[in-house]
Design an enzyme around this catalytic site. Sequence first.
Site, PDB file in Angstrom:
ATOM      1  N   ARG A 176      -1.183 -87.159 -30.749  1.00  0.00           N
ATOM      2  CA  ARG A 176      -2.053 -85.799 -32.168  1.00  0.00           C
ATOM      3  C   ARG A 176      -2.516 -84.604 -31.819  1.00  0.00           C
ATOM      4  O   ARG A 176      -3.345 -84.285 -32.306  1.00  0.00           O
ATOM      5  CB  ARG A 176      -2.604 -86.806 -33.006  1.00  0.00           C
ATOM      6  CG  ARG A 176      -2.400 -88.345 -33.797  1.00  0.00           C
ATOM      7  CD  ARG A 176      -1.969 -88.412 -34.442  1.00  0.00           C
ATOM      8  NE  ARG A 176      -1.326 -89.689 -34.916  1.00  0.00           N
ATOM      9  CZ  ARG A 176       0.410 -89.762 -34.463  1.00  0.00           C
ATOM     10  NH1 ARG A 176       0.958 -89.188 -33.524  1.00  0.00           N
ATOM     11  NH2 ARG A 176       0.662 -90.983 -34.402  1.00  0.00           N
ATOM     12  N   SER A 227      -5.697 -91.446 -42.013  1.00  0.00           N
ATOM     13  CA  SER A 227      -6.823 -91.266 -40.290  1.00  0.00           C
ATOM     14  C   SER A 227      -8.128 -90.504 -39.660  1.00  0.00           C
ATOM     15  O   SER A 227      -7.773 -89.854 -39.381  1.00  0.00           O
ATOM     16  CB  SER A 227      -6.138 -91.902 -39.176  1.00  0.00           C
ATOM     17  OG  SER A 227      -5.017 -93.492 -39.457  1.00  0.00           O
ATOM     18  N   GLU A 302      -9.349 -87.368 -35.854  1.00  0.00           N
ATOM     19  CA  GLU A 302      -8.015 -86.771 -35.293  1.00  0.00           C
ATOM     20  C   GLU A 302      -7.920 -85.754 -37.163  1.00  0.00           C
ATOM     21  O   GLU A 302      -7.358 -84.907 -36.784  1.00  0.00           O
ATOM     22  CB  GLU A 302      -7.566 -88.312 -36.382  1.00  0.00           C
ATOM     23  CG  GLU A 302      -5.563 -87.444 -36.611  1.00  0.00           C
ATOM     24  CD  GLU A 302      -4.794 -89.163 -36.528  1.00  0.00           C
ATOM     25  OE1 GLU A 302      -5.150 -89.527 -36.051  1.00  0.00           O
ATOM     26  OE2 GLU A 302      -3.932 -88.620 -37.270  1.00  0.00           O
TER      27      GLU A 302
HETATM   28  C1  LIG Z   1      -2.767 -90.568 -46.803  1.00  0.00           C
HETATM   29  C2  LIG Z   1      -2.108 -89.662 -45.673  1.00  0.00           C
HETATM   30  C3  LIG Z   1      -1.274 -90.744 -45.085  1.00  0.00           C
HETATM   31  C4  LIG Z   1      -1.095 -90.129 -43.376  1.00  0.00           C
HETATM   32  N1  LIG Z   1      -1.046 -91.321 -42.465  1.00  0.00           N
HETATM   33  C5  LIG Z   1      -0.064 -90.258 -41.234  1.00  0.00           C
HETATM   34  C6  LIG Z   1       0.662 -90.818 -39.992  1.00  0.00           C
HETATM   35  O1  LIG Z   1       0.936 -91.653 -40.352  1.00  0.00           O
HETATM   36  N2  LIG Z   1       0.384 -90.161 -38.960  1.00  0.00           N
HETATM   37  C7  LIG Z   1       0.192 -89.193 -38.654  1.00  0.00           C
HETATM   38  O2  LIG Z   1       0.419 -88.394 -38.091  1.00  0.00           O
HETATM   39  N3  LIG Z   1      -0.109 -88.170 -39.748  1.00  0.00           N
HETATM   40  C8  LIG Z   1      -1.009 -88.813 -40.977  1.00  0.00           C
HETATM   41  N4  LIG Z   1      -1.746 -88.418 -42.205  1.00  0.00           N
HETATM   42  C9  LIG Z   1      -2.350 -87.209 -41.825  1.00  0.00           C
HETATM   43  C10 LIG Z   1      -1.702 -86.342 -41.711  1.00  0.00           C
HETATM   44  O3  LIG Z   1      -0.635 -86.149 -43.323  1.00  0.00           O
HETATM   45  C11 LIG Z   1      -0.510 -85.319 -40.613  1.00  0.00           C
HETATM   46  O4  LIG Z   1      -1.710 -84.651 -40.276  1.00  0.00           O
HETATM   47  C12 LIG Z   1       0.001 -83.414 -41.389  1.00  0.00           C
HETATM   48  O5  LIG Z   1       1.233 -83.502 -40.429  1.00  0.00           O
HETATM   49  C13 LIG Z   1      -0.900 -82.582 -41.912  1.00  0.00           C
HETATM   50  O6  LIG Z   1       0.163 -82.152 -42.382  1.00  0.00           O
HETATM   51  P1  LIG Z   1      -0.678 -80.504 -43.387  1.00  0.00           P
HETATM   52  O7  LIG Z   1       0.727 -79.733 -43.578  1.00  0.00           O
HETATM   53  O8  LIG Z   1      -0.900 -80.952 -45.004  1.00  0.00           O
HETATM   54  O9  LIG Z   1      -1.351 -80.162 -42.739  1.00  0.00           O
HETATM   55  P2  LIG Z   1      -2.594 -79.390 -42.636  1.00  0.00           P
HETATM   56  O10 LIG Z   1      -3.943 -80.365 -43.638  1.00  0.00           O
HETATM   57  O11 LIG Z   1      -3.013 -77.801 -44.301  1.00  0.00           O
HETATM   58  O12 LIG Z   1      -3.032 -78.287 -41.675  1.00  0.00           O
HETATM   59  C14 LIG Z   1      -3.509 -79.542 -40.084  1.00  0.00           C
HETATM   60  C15 LIG Z   1      -3.751 -78.519 -39.026  1.00  0.00           C
HETATM   61  O13 LIG Z   1      -1.812 -77.738 -38.944  1.00  0.00           O
HETATM   62  C16 LIG Z   1      -2.398 -76.429 -38.894  1.00  0.00           C
HETATM   63  N5  LIG Z   1      -1.200 -75.771 -39.562  1.00  0.00           N
HETATM   64  C17 LIG Z   1      -0.732 -76.248 -40.827  1.00  0.00           C
HETATM   65  N6  LIG Z   1       0.761 -75.900 -40.757  1.00  0.00           N
HETATM   66  C18 LIG Z   1       0.949 -74.416 -39.273  1.00  0.00           C
HETATM   67  C19 LIG Z   1       1.678 -73.825 -39.038  1.00  0.00           C
HETATM   68  N7  LIG Z   1       2.633 -73.212 -40.105  1.00  0.00           N
HETATM   69  N8  LIG Z   1       1.081 -73.180 -37.701  1.00  0.00           N
HETATM   70  C20 LIG Z   1       0.302 -73.776 -37.438  1.00  0.00           C
HETATM   71  N9  LIG Z   1      -0.739 -74.639 -37.569  1.00  0.00           N
HETATM   72  C21 LIG Z   1      -0.381 -74.640 -38.760  1.00  0.00           C
HETATM   73  C22 LIG Z   1      -3.497 -76.543 -39.589  1.00  0.00           C
HETATM   74  O14 LIG Z   1      -4.060 -75.439 -39.115  1.00  0.00           O
HETATM   75  C23 LIG Z   1      -4.614 -77.184 -39.532  1.00  0.00           C
HETATM   76  O15 LIG Z   1      -4.887 -77.060 -38.192  1.00  0.00           O
HETATM   77  C24 LIG Z   1      -2.160 -88.555 -42.953  1.00  0.00           C
HETATM   78  C25 LIG Z   1      -2.000 -87.990 -44.114  1.00  0.00           C
HETATM   79  C26 LIG Z   1      -2.988 -88.409 -45.324  1.00  0.00           C
HETATM   80  C27 LIG Z   1      -4.024 -88.026 -46.244  1.00  0.00           C
END
Ligand SMILES: Cc1cc2nc3c(=O)[nH]c(=O)nc-3n(C[C@H](O)[C@H](O)[C@H](O)COP(=O)(O)OP(=O)(O)OC[C@H]3O[C@@H](n4cnc5c(N)ncnc54)[C@H](O)[C@@H]3O)c2cc1C
Length: 313
Positions: A176, A227, A302
């Site tokens: 992660r 998580s 996380e």
């Molecule tokens: C119900 C639920 C279940 C989930 N299950 C999992 C799971 O099983 N496994 C898991 O790993 N995660 C899980 N997550 C967490 C989340 O979905 C992941 O971390 C996902 O990859 C985040 O993507 P996002 O576009 O929403 O990023 P955001 O939440 O918008 O951003 C997260 C981070 O990424 C950075 N970021 C985003 N885009 C860019 C870019 N283009 N360039 C540089 N930095 C960037 C942001 O600055 C921030 O630091 C879950 C979340 C939820 C709500």
Amino acid sequence: MTTENFLIEFEKELQEIPKLKVSLKQHCRFRIGGPADFFFKVKNPDKLKKVIALVNKYKIPFLVIGEGTNLLFDDEGFRGLIIKNEIKGIKVNPKKGLIEAYSGTPLKEIIKEALENSLGGLEALTGIPGTFGGAISGNAGAYGRSISDFFEKGIIIDEKGNEREVDKEYFQFDYRWSRIKKTKEVILSGTLKLEKMSQPQILERMEEIYIDRQKKHPPPEIACAGSYFKNIKLPDGNFIPVGYLLDKVNAKSIKVGDARVYEKHANILINKGNASSKDILTLASILKQKVKDVFGIDLTEEVIYVKANPLNE
Ligand SMILES: Cc1cc2nc3c(=O)[nH]c(=O)nc-3n(C[C@H](O)[C@H](O)[C@H](O)COP(=O)(O)OP(=O)(O)OC[C@H]3O[C@@H](n4cnc5c(N)ncnc54)[C@H](O)[C@@H]3O)c2cc1C
């Protein structure tokens, strides 16, 4: 004065200006957060490059976000510019097993594209919400696989707004984690390498995972960020699930205002309605302390807490 000049040059370069005082509640799955001073949705790479060059030139604090599924914004919002990345697009080379996508592409669309082209591996990530950029930044994963298992190379944007191709090693992927989390560099796109697999085989695994996730992961209408704490990585590479430790300290019986522990998964904190960032942070610190007292283990978050004033970090 700097901010005024920033906005003037922004308008000159992009022929539009960022929105002012935008509530961050509507841009994250936790549905928590005060106003961002500036907010800008970007849908094409040239605009993103221009914005990155400008924020660096004028030293405006900024954060690029995807779907906000891993973020906890502060009740006071954000003193700077939130850049919502909506740059989408996928290119597939089925013969070579390569999928290249822009970072604002939802991960689920990439998984679907892989299935349609009989390319296997990504099905383990079925059900993870968010964009490709968010998944790369945090090395998203589940069921024993992470995005880094398939990652070949990416394009990042440097502080002058120029593109730079970087290889997998550059990201220093770990559980992660990638160096992007620390450096806050901006990912424009990434390329994954997948293996040929039959569609029925991929579909079967996707369905299994979908059913399993439904048992413990909250549906979209529940406000959360996945998580909350990282599982504990042991020296032999195995993990202790934090949900197990939290169940042992009776986490589900603890609440702070509308901040609660999800009934089906003790490592997921939810906003029942009107939880503040403070409520979530207080609940998280109580849980951390309990695990520390009982097991002597320090939990690490996380979920990414975004401070209102990044200059004070
Ligand atoms: C119900 C639920 C279940 C989930 N299950 C999992 C799971 O099983 N496994 C898991 O790993 N995660 C899980 N997550 C967490 C989340 O979905 C992941 O971390 C996902 O990859 C985040 O993507 P996002 O576009 O929403 O990023 P955001 O939440 O918008 O951003 C997260 C981070 O990424 C950075 N970021 C985003 N885009 C860019 C870019 N283009 N360039 C540089 N930095 C960037 C942001 O600055 C921030 O630091 C879950 C979340 C939820 C709500």
